[in-house]
Design an enzyme around this catalytic site. Sequence first.
Site, PDB file in Angstrom:
ATOM      1  N   GLY A   1       0.812  -1.211   0.000  1.00 46.57           N
ATOM      2  CA  GLY A   1       0.000   0.000   0.000  1.00 46.57           C
ATOM      3  C   GLY A   1       0.843   1.258   0.000  1.00 46.57           C
ATOM      4  O   GLY A   1       0.580   2.189   0.755  1.00 46.57           O
TER       5      GLY A   1
ATOM      6  N   GLY B   1      -0.782   8.061   1.260  1.00 51.35           N
ATOM      7  CA  GLY B   1      -0.784   8.137   2.710  1.00 51.35           C
ATOM      8  C   GLY B   1       0.547   7.816   3.355  1.00 51.35           C
ATOM      9  O   GLY B   1       1.611   8.201   2.873  1.00 51.35           O
TER      10      GLY B   1
ATOM     11  N   GLY C   1       2.082   5.007   3.568  1.00 47.96           N
ATOM     12  CA  GLY C   1       2.917   4.155   2.729  1.00 47.96           C
ATOM     13  C   GLY C   1       3.759   4.949   1.763  1.00 47.96           C
ATOM     14  O   GLY C   1       4.964   4.699   1.605  1.00 47.96           O
TER      15      GLY C   1
ATOM     16  N   SER D   1      -2.960   0.437  14.740  1.00 49.28           N
ATOM     17  CA  SER D   1      -3.608   1.720  15.003  1.00 49.28           C
ATOM     18  C   SER D   1      -4.009   1.788  16.471  1.00 49.28           C
ATOM     19  O   SER D   1      -4.268   0.752  17.100  1.00 49.28           O
ATOM     20  CB  SER D   1      -4.856   1.874  14.138  1.00 49.28           C
ATOM     21  OG  SER D   1      -5.628   2.976  14.553  1.00 49.28           O
TER      22      SER D   1
ATOM     23  N   TYR E   1     -12.941  -2.108  11.401  1.00 54.45           N
ATOM     24  CA  TYR E   1     -11.598  -1.532  11.311  1.00 54.45           C
ATOM     25  C   TYR E   1     -10.801  -1.831  12.576  1.00 54.45           C
ATOM     26  O   TYR E   1      -9.645  -2.269  12.518  1.00 54.45           O
ATOM     27  CB  TYR E   1     -11.693  -0.027  11.087  1.00 54.45           C
ATOM     28  CG  TYR E   1     -10.362   0.662  10.900  1.00 54.45           C
ATOM     29  CD1 TYR E   1      -9.642   0.516   9.714  1.00 54.45           C
ATOM     30  CD2 TYR E   1      -9.824   1.449  11.902  1.00 54.45           C
ATOM     31  CE1 TYR E   1      -8.417   1.142   9.539  1.00 54.45           C
ATOM     32  CE2 TYR E   1      -8.604   2.088  11.735  1.00 54.45           C
ATOM     33  CZ  TYR E   1      -7.899   1.931  10.558  1.00 54.45           C
ATOM     34  OH  TYR E   1      -6.687   2.552  10.389  1.00 54.45           O
TER      35      TYR E   1
END
Length: 278
Positions: free
Chosen positions: A10, A14, A16, A139, A164
Site C-alpha cells: 500500500g 498516505g 505508505g 492503530s 476496522y
Amino acid sequence: MKTKTILITGGESGVGAATARALAAQGHKVLFTSRDAEDGAQLCQEINTAFPRANIKNLVLDLSSFSSIRLFCSKLEKEYDAIDVLINNASLAPLTKQKTRDGFEAQFGANYLGHFLLTQLLLDLLNEAGKGRIVHTSSMMHWLGNIDFGSFHGEKFYDPIRAYAQSKLAILLFSNELSRRLKRTKITSNSFHPAGTPQEIYFNLPRAAYLTVKPFLAAPEEGARTAVLLATAPHLGESTGKYFSKGEPALSSPRARNEDLALKLYEVSAGLCQVEAL
C-alpha cells in the site's frame, strides 16, 4: 547505514507513500505495492524526480485475493534473494459491507488476513536477509477492537468502525505471536500506530471518541517517521513484539497482550489461508 531491500504494501498513498519517499531518500532499495499500476507509476515518477538516484519500484498486488498474493510471492522469490524489511501497511476502510474475492469481510480479509498470508509466504526471503524485520501498521483504534470469530465472513451486522478496530487488533496480535514464533530466527516483528489514517474512519467516530483520538492524528509524514525508524534504526535491530507510537514504545490494549487469543487467532488464520503454522 547499510542499504536494505524494503517491501511496503500500500505504498501509493498516505503513510505508505511517505514511508517510500523517506526510505528512497536514504538510498534504500524500495519496493512498494499498489492495486493500480498507474497510481504506483505516478509515485515512482515523483520520487525519481525528487531523488534522481532513488532505487524504487512499484509492484501490483491485491491483498483481497489469496491467488494474487501467492502469485506475487512466487514472482518475488524468483527475482530477489532476500528481503530485509517487510512493512505491512496497506489498509482499506469501506463504510459499507464488502467482501474479498475469497469471501471474507473486506477489512478483516484485506487489512489482516491478506498480510498474514503474505508474511507467511515471505518468511524465507526475510530469513535470507540475516536480520530481517517485519513492521506492521496497526492503530490506536485497536483499543476499540474485539476478535469475533463468527464475523470473519461478514455474517453479522456491519459496523465499519468495529470492523476496522478488529482488523487492527488482529494485526497487533499477529505481530506479537510472530515475535514469539520467530525467536529461533533473527527476524523481528513490531507494530505501530501511524498517526491517524484513514481519516474517514476517525470522522465517523462518535463525537466524544473523536475528540479523544484527535490529538493523536497527524500528517502521513509523522506516521512514516515511526515506520522508517522500525525498519532501519540500528538500536531497534533486536526489538521484537513491541507496539510503537510517535517513535517510542507505547501501551497496547489488554486484548492485544492476550497470548491465548493471539495463539487462537494465528491457528485459525493459518487454516483460513491454508498455510502451515510455524
